[in-house]
Design a protein around this motif. Structure first.
Motif, PDB file in Angstrom:
ATOM      1  N   LEU A 101       0.828  -1.212   0.000  1.00  0.00           N
ATOM      2  CA  LEU A 101       0.000   0.000   0.000  1.00  0.00           C
ATOM      3  C   LEU A 101       0.859   1.258   0.000  1.00  0.00           C
ATOM      4  CD1 LEU A 101      -2.847  -0.977   2.492  1.00  0.00           C
ATOM      5  CD2 LEU A 101      -2.851  -1.058  -0.002  1.00  0.00           C
ATOM      6  N   ALA A 142       0.464   4.247  -2.446  1.00  0.00           N
ATOM      7  CA  ALA A 142       0.095   5.566  -1.922  1.00  0.00           C
ATOM      8  C   ALA A 142       1.110   6.638  -2.315  1.00  0.00           C
ATOM      9  CB  ALA A 142      -0.043   5.500  -0.407  1.00  0.00           C
ATOM     10  N   LEU A 198       0.610   7.596  -6.129  1.00  0.00           N
ATOM     11  CA  LEU A 198      -0.761   7.879  -6.555  1.00  0.00           C
ATOM     12  C   LEU A 198      -1.033   9.369  -6.806  1.00  0.00           C
ATOM     13  CD1 LEU A 198      -3.288   6.300  -7.221  1.00  0.00           C
ATOM     14  CD2 LEU A 198      -4.075   6.663  -4.884  1.00  0.00           C
ATOM     15  N   TRP A 217       2.032  -2.289   8.614  1.00  0.00           N
ATOM     16  CA  TRP A 217       2.428  -0.954   8.137  1.00  0.00           C
ATOM     17  C   TRP A 217       3.452  -0.424   9.129  1.00  0.00           C
ATOM     18  CZ3 TRP A 217       1.007   1.994   3.862  1.00  0.00           C
ATOM     19  CH2 TRP A 217       1.460   3.313   3.877  1.00  0.00           C
ATOM     20  N   THR A 228       5.631   4.698   6.203  1.00  0.00           N
ATOM     21  CA  THR A 228       5.206   6.095   6.313  1.00  0.00           C
ATOM     22  C   THR A 228       6.290   7.031   5.787  1.00  0.00           C
ATOM     23  OG1 THR A 228       3.921   5.510   8.276  1.00  0.00           O
ATOM     24  CG2 THR A 228       4.353   7.842   7.908  1.00  0.00           C
ATOM     25  N   VAL A 279       6.331   7.050   1.940  1.00  0.00           N
ATOM     26  CA  VAL A 279       5.222   7.808   1.348  1.00  0.00           C
ATOM     27  C   VAL A 279       5.468   9.309   1.480  1.00  0.00           C
ATOM     28  CG1 VAL A 279       2.765   8.290   1.511  1.00  0.00           C
ATOM     29  CG2 VAL A 279       3.584   5.943   1.712  1.00  0.00           C
ATOM     30  N   TRP A 283       6.072  12.038  -1.546  1.00  0.00           N
ATOM     31  CA  TRP A 283       5.208  13.206  -1.752  1.00  0.00           C
ATOM     32  C   TRP A 283       6.031  14.498  -1.723  1.00  0.00           C
ATOM     33  CZ3 TRP A 283       0.599  11.764   1.992  1.00  0.00           C
ATOM     34  CH2 TRP A 283      -0.120  10.712   1.404  1.00  0.00           C
TER      35      TRP A 283
END
Length: 288
Positions: free
Chosen positions: A41, A45, A48, A263, A268, A271, A275
């Motif tokens: 995931l 993420a 995305l 997770w 974290t 991701v 970003w």
């Protein structure tokens, strides 16, 4: 008459121990490559929002940089097979070139700025129709966006398996396990059907029924493969359904898990870094 079970593919010394006993077992992950250690995931993420922004991006620079960064990420974080590496390094530029010309030919002339210098450069002319450099650049930008979307999807696609993604969806995103594990059971059908197809082809070769050339022979061979494969698929689906019912699948709201999908902190961090890096890249390239 007794039914004979399909013999699994012959095991070799190069296969992992799990694959020698279970031909449908998941392959072990390469060590030392960080993308395999991430939650599936997290690998979805991170890219995305960038994929969403690419839909509205114009120009050549941003998609090109995203392709290069995604390629570097895959080279560093994943162990790519030679065939995949050749497809990315050779096939992708060829695909971009072909799509750029194809999209450029179909560009609406109203979208072309006739005052630009590229609009005055004619690459090809047939009668009154002109294929200009401006039209080619618009088509190339579209092709680069598609290539960038493909490269971003490969980050998760090449480093995560279908069962891993299903487990992460069920355990981390709380997708109902009745849906998730039904999809997982369907994914398990794919390697089994591939094995059964090889068994049926081998049986046809032994019987000498796979001869002939031309479309009629091809259609006859295809029907000869499809019917026993469909019959085998129905039998396997019935066995899987009975096995799931025998294990009380779906009888309770929750269920225990054999493999835990967690997770972690580095998920974290991946991701957030993705970003922040994407935002910085967009800000820098748009300001130039």
């Amino acid at each position: 008459m007794t039914a004979t079970a399909a013999t699994p593919p012959e095991a070799s010394a190069s296969q992992p121990v799990s694959a020698r006993f279970d031909p449908f077992a998941e392959a072990p992950k390469p060590r030392g490559r960080f993308l395999y250690a991430l939650n599936p995931l997290a690998k979805l993420a991170g890219p995305l929002p960038v994929m969403f922004a690419l839909v509205f991006t114009r120009g050549l620079a941003i998609p090109t940089v995203i392709i290069v960064v995604s390629l570097l990420l895959l080279l560093v974080g994943a162990k790519l097979r030679a065939r995949v590496l050749a497809a990315v390094l050779i096939g992708l530029p060829v695909l971009v070139g072909v799509l750029g010309v194809s999209f450029g030919i179909w560009v609406d002339p109203a979208r072309i700025d006739e005052t630009s210098a590229a609009a005055s450069v004619t690459l090809l002319q047939v009668g009154d129709w002109r294929f200009t450099l401006a039209a080619y650049l618009i088509g190339l930008a579209t092709a680069l966006r598609i290539a960038a979307l493909l490269m971003l999807s490969l980050i998760a696609g090449l480093t995560s398996s279908g069962p891993e993604l299903v487990r992460a969806l069920v355990q981390n995103l709380r997708v109902p396990y009745r849906i998730g594990y039904t999809a997982l059971a369907a994914l398990r059908f794919v390697p089994r059907f591939a094995h059964e197809l090889e068994v049926i082809r081998a049986a046809h070769r032994v019987r000498g029924t796979d001869h002939g050339h031309g479309p009629i022979a091809w259609l006859r061979r295809t029907l000869g493969l499809a019917i026993p494969l469909l019959a085998g698929a129905i039998r396997h689906a019935e066995r899987v359904a009975l096995a799931m019912d025998a294990r009380a699948f779906g009888a309770h709201a929750t269920r225990t898990e054999r493999t835990i999908s967690r997770w972690r902190v580095h998920d974290t961090a991946f991701v957030l870094l993705f970003w922040v890096g994407a935002a910085a890249l967009y800000g820098w390239l748009l300001a130039v």
